[in-house]
Design a protein around this motif. Sequence first.
Motif, PDB file in Angstrom:
ATOM      1  N   LYS A  11       9.052 -15.081 -50.888  1.00 52.19           N
ATOM      2  CA  LYS A  11       9.625 -15.436 -52.203  1.00 52.19           C
ATOM      3  C   LYS A  11      11.157 -15.573 -52.109  1.00 52.19           C
ATOM      4  O   LYS A  11      11.644 -16.157 -51.150  1.00 52.19           O
ATOM      5  CB  LYS A  11       9.182 -14.426 -53.268  1.00 52.19           C
ATOM      6  CG  LYS A  11       7.661 -14.449 -53.459  1.00 52.19           C
ATOM      7  CD  LYS A  11       7.167 -13.825 -54.733  1.00 52.19           C
ATOM      8  CE  LYS A  11       5.676 -14.001 -54.842  1.00 52.19           C
ATOM      9  NZ  LYS A  11       5.090 -13.399 -56.026  1.00 52.19           N
ATOM     10  N   HIS A  93       2.075 -22.569 -56.173  1.00 56.50           N
ATOM     11  CA  HIS A  93       2.136 -21.131 -56.469  1.00 56.50           C
ATOM     12  C   HIS A  93       2.390 -20.947 -57.971  1.00 56.50           C
ATOM     13  O   HIS A  93       3.023 -21.792 -58.603  1.00 56.50           O
ATOM     14  CB  HIS A  93       3.256 -20.470 -55.647  1.00 56.50           C
ATOM     15  CG  HIS A  93       3.218 -18.983 -55.723  1.00 56.50           C
ATOM     16  ND1 HIS A  93       3.765 -18.281 -56.770  1.00 56.50           N
ATOM     17  CD2 HIS A  93       2.663 -18.062 -54.905  1.00 56.50           C
ATOM     18  CE1 HIS A  93       3.553 -16.980 -56.585  1.00 56.50           C
ATOM     19  NE2 HIS A  93       2.885 -16.825 -55.454  1.00 56.50           N
ATOM     20  N   GLU A 141      -4.929 -16.073 -57.191  1.00 57.68           N
ATOM     21  CA  GLU A 141      -4.078 -14.977 -57.682  1.00 57.68           C
ATOM     22  C   GLU A 141      -4.046 -14.979 -59.211  1.00 57.68           C
ATOM     23  O   GLU A 141      -3.443 -15.888 -59.800  1.00 57.68           O
ATOM     24  CB  GLU A 141      -2.635 -15.153 -57.185  1.00 57.68           C
ATOM     25  CG  GLU A 141      -2.485 -15.137 -55.693  1.00 57.68           C
ATOM     26  CD  GLU A 141      -1.022 -15.025 -55.260  1.00 57.68           C
ATOM     27  OE1 GLU A 141      -0.768 -14.225 -54.366  1.00 57.68           O
ATOM     28  OE2 GLU A 141      -0.168 -15.729 -55.825  1.00 57.68           O
ATOM     29  N   ILE A 146       0.396 -10.491 -60.448  1.00 58.48           N
ATOM     30  CA  ILE A 146       1.417 -10.740 -59.416  1.00 58.48           C
ATOM     31  C   ILE A 146       2.619  -9.816 -59.634  1.00 58.48           C
ATOM     32  O   ILE A 146       3.149  -9.723 -60.736  1.00 58.48           O
ATOM     33  CB  ILE A 146       1.870 -12.226 -59.426  1.00 58.48           C
ATOM     34  CG1 ILE A 146       0.718 -13.139 -58.983  1.00 58.48           C
ATOM     35  CG2 ILE A 146       3.090 -12.438 -58.528  1.00 58.48           C
ATOM     36  CD1 ILE A 146       1.024 -14.621 -59.035  1.00 58.48           C
ATOM     37  N   GLY A 180      -0.757  -8.298 -56.532  1.00 58.10           N
ATOM     38  CA  GLY A 180      -0.711  -6.839 -56.659  1.00 58.10           C
ATOM     39  C   GLY A 180      -1.238  -6.062 -55.463  1.00 58.10           C
ATOM     40  O   GLY A 180      -1.350  -4.839 -55.522  1.00 58.10           O
ATOM     41  N   ILE A 181      -1.536  -6.771 -54.357  1.00 56.09           N
ATOM     42  CA  ILE A 181      -2.054  -6.074 -53.168  1.00 56.09           C
ATOM     43  C   ILE A 181      -0.993  -5.058 -52.711  1.00 56.09           C
ATOM     44  O   ILE A 181       0.150  -5.418 -52.443  1.00 56.09           O
ATOM     45  CB  ILE A 181      -2.359  -7.080 -52.023  1.00 56.09           C
ATOM     46  CG1 ILE A 181      -3.425  -8.098 -52.443  1.00 56.09           C
ATOM     47  CG2 ILE A 181      -2.729  -6.348 -50.724  1.00 56.09           C
ATOM     48  CD1 ILE A 181      -4.844  -7.639 -52.490  1.00 56.09           C
ATOM     49  N   VAL A 200       0.325 -11.632 -50.031  1.00 49.08           N
ATOM     50  CA  VAL A 200       1.097 -10.503 -50.556  1.00 49.08           C
ATOM     51  C   VAL A 200       2.576 -10.832 -50.546  1.00 49.08           C
ATOM     52  O   VAL A 200       3.040 -11.650 -49.740  1.00 49.08           O
ATOM     53  CB  VAL A 200       0.809  -9.228 -49.723  1.00 49.08           C
ATOM     54  CG1 VAL A 200       1.261  -9.402 -48.283  1.00 49.08           C
ATOM     55  CG2 VAL A 200       1.456  -7.987 -50.341  1.00 49.08           C
ATOM     56  N   ALA A 201       3.320 -10.182 -51.439  1.00 55.07           N
ATOM     57  CA  ALA A 201       4.779 -10.330 -51.421  1.00 55.07           C
ATOM     58  C   ALA A 201       5.453  -8.976 -51.624  1.00 55.07           C
ATOM     59  O   ALA A 201       5.924  -8.355 -50.673  1.00 55.07           O
ATOM     60  CB  ALA A 201       5.227 -11.328 -52.497  1.00 55.07           C
ATOM     61  N   SER A 202       5.477  -8.484 -52.870  1.00 53.09           N
ATOM     62  CA  SER A 202       6.319  -7.327 -53.209  1.00 53.09           C
ATOM     63  C   SER A 202       6.045  -6.078 -52.384  1.00 53.09           C
ATOM     64  O   SER A 202       6.989  -5.368 -52.013  1.00 53.09           O
ATOM     65  CB  SER A 202       6.228  -7.008 -54.705  1.00 53.09           C
ATOM     66  OG  SER A 202       4.895  -6.962 -55.137  1.00 53.09           O
TER      67      SER A 202
END
Length: 229
Positions: A11, A93, A141, A146, A180-181, A200-202
């Motif tokens: 991101k 996205h 997603e 998210i 949210g993974i 996944v990101a955060s």
Amino acid sequence: MKKPIILINFKAYENSFGKKGVDIAKRIEKISIEYSTEVILSVPATMIPILSQEVSLPIYAQHVDSYPLGAHTGSLLPEMIKEAGAKGTLLNHSEKRIRADEIHDALLRLNKLGLESVVCVDRYELVEPMAILRPTAILIEPPELIGSGISVSKAKPEVITNAVKEISKVPGVFLIAGAGISNGEDVYTAVKLGADGIGVASAVMKAKEPEKVVEDFIKSGIKAMDERN
Ligand code: G3P
């Protein structure tokens, strides 16, 4: 043995670019090599050239435009990301939506150029219609999850189950689940429910030790794949 797909979307966090971006990519690469499991890094466009050179992982863009080459100021085109070293791109996205005709046009170009593609959808009803356009994978997603820390695996497992049913109608296209993974258990559940992997990101980008988070994801994904086979 089939391996889970782990796609990390960098991101636009403060550590997604520059030296910090290279550092996090290298830490993830180390773990990926240790477990012989490829991890896809979807990075800001400016980071594609350096990361393609500095790490052995597949580097994706986060978006491409579908305009033809020519007078299109500010555009990021499939040809440009290929030349910069990308192996593929995300498309559509939730944070970068494009129209269905633009997704189709972009996929025709990406496929012609031999680039991979992951089309994001926000509901399972769009899995089959988008898969018919022949991306490499669909990433499902639910947008409300998210960045929430509450995973699709826990909060909405039926989204994954339904998406898995839909993707089975289009052989050859992978199904990835995300939003949210947060931990290995989320990855394990998603893969056990039939997903080919996770996005996944955060949980990675905000972690103190991102490589530990990725290690947990890889181990859990491999365990779930083994149990499925
Ligand atoms: O592309 C993956 C991303 O949208 C998921 O974000 O922060 O919920 O892992 P996050």
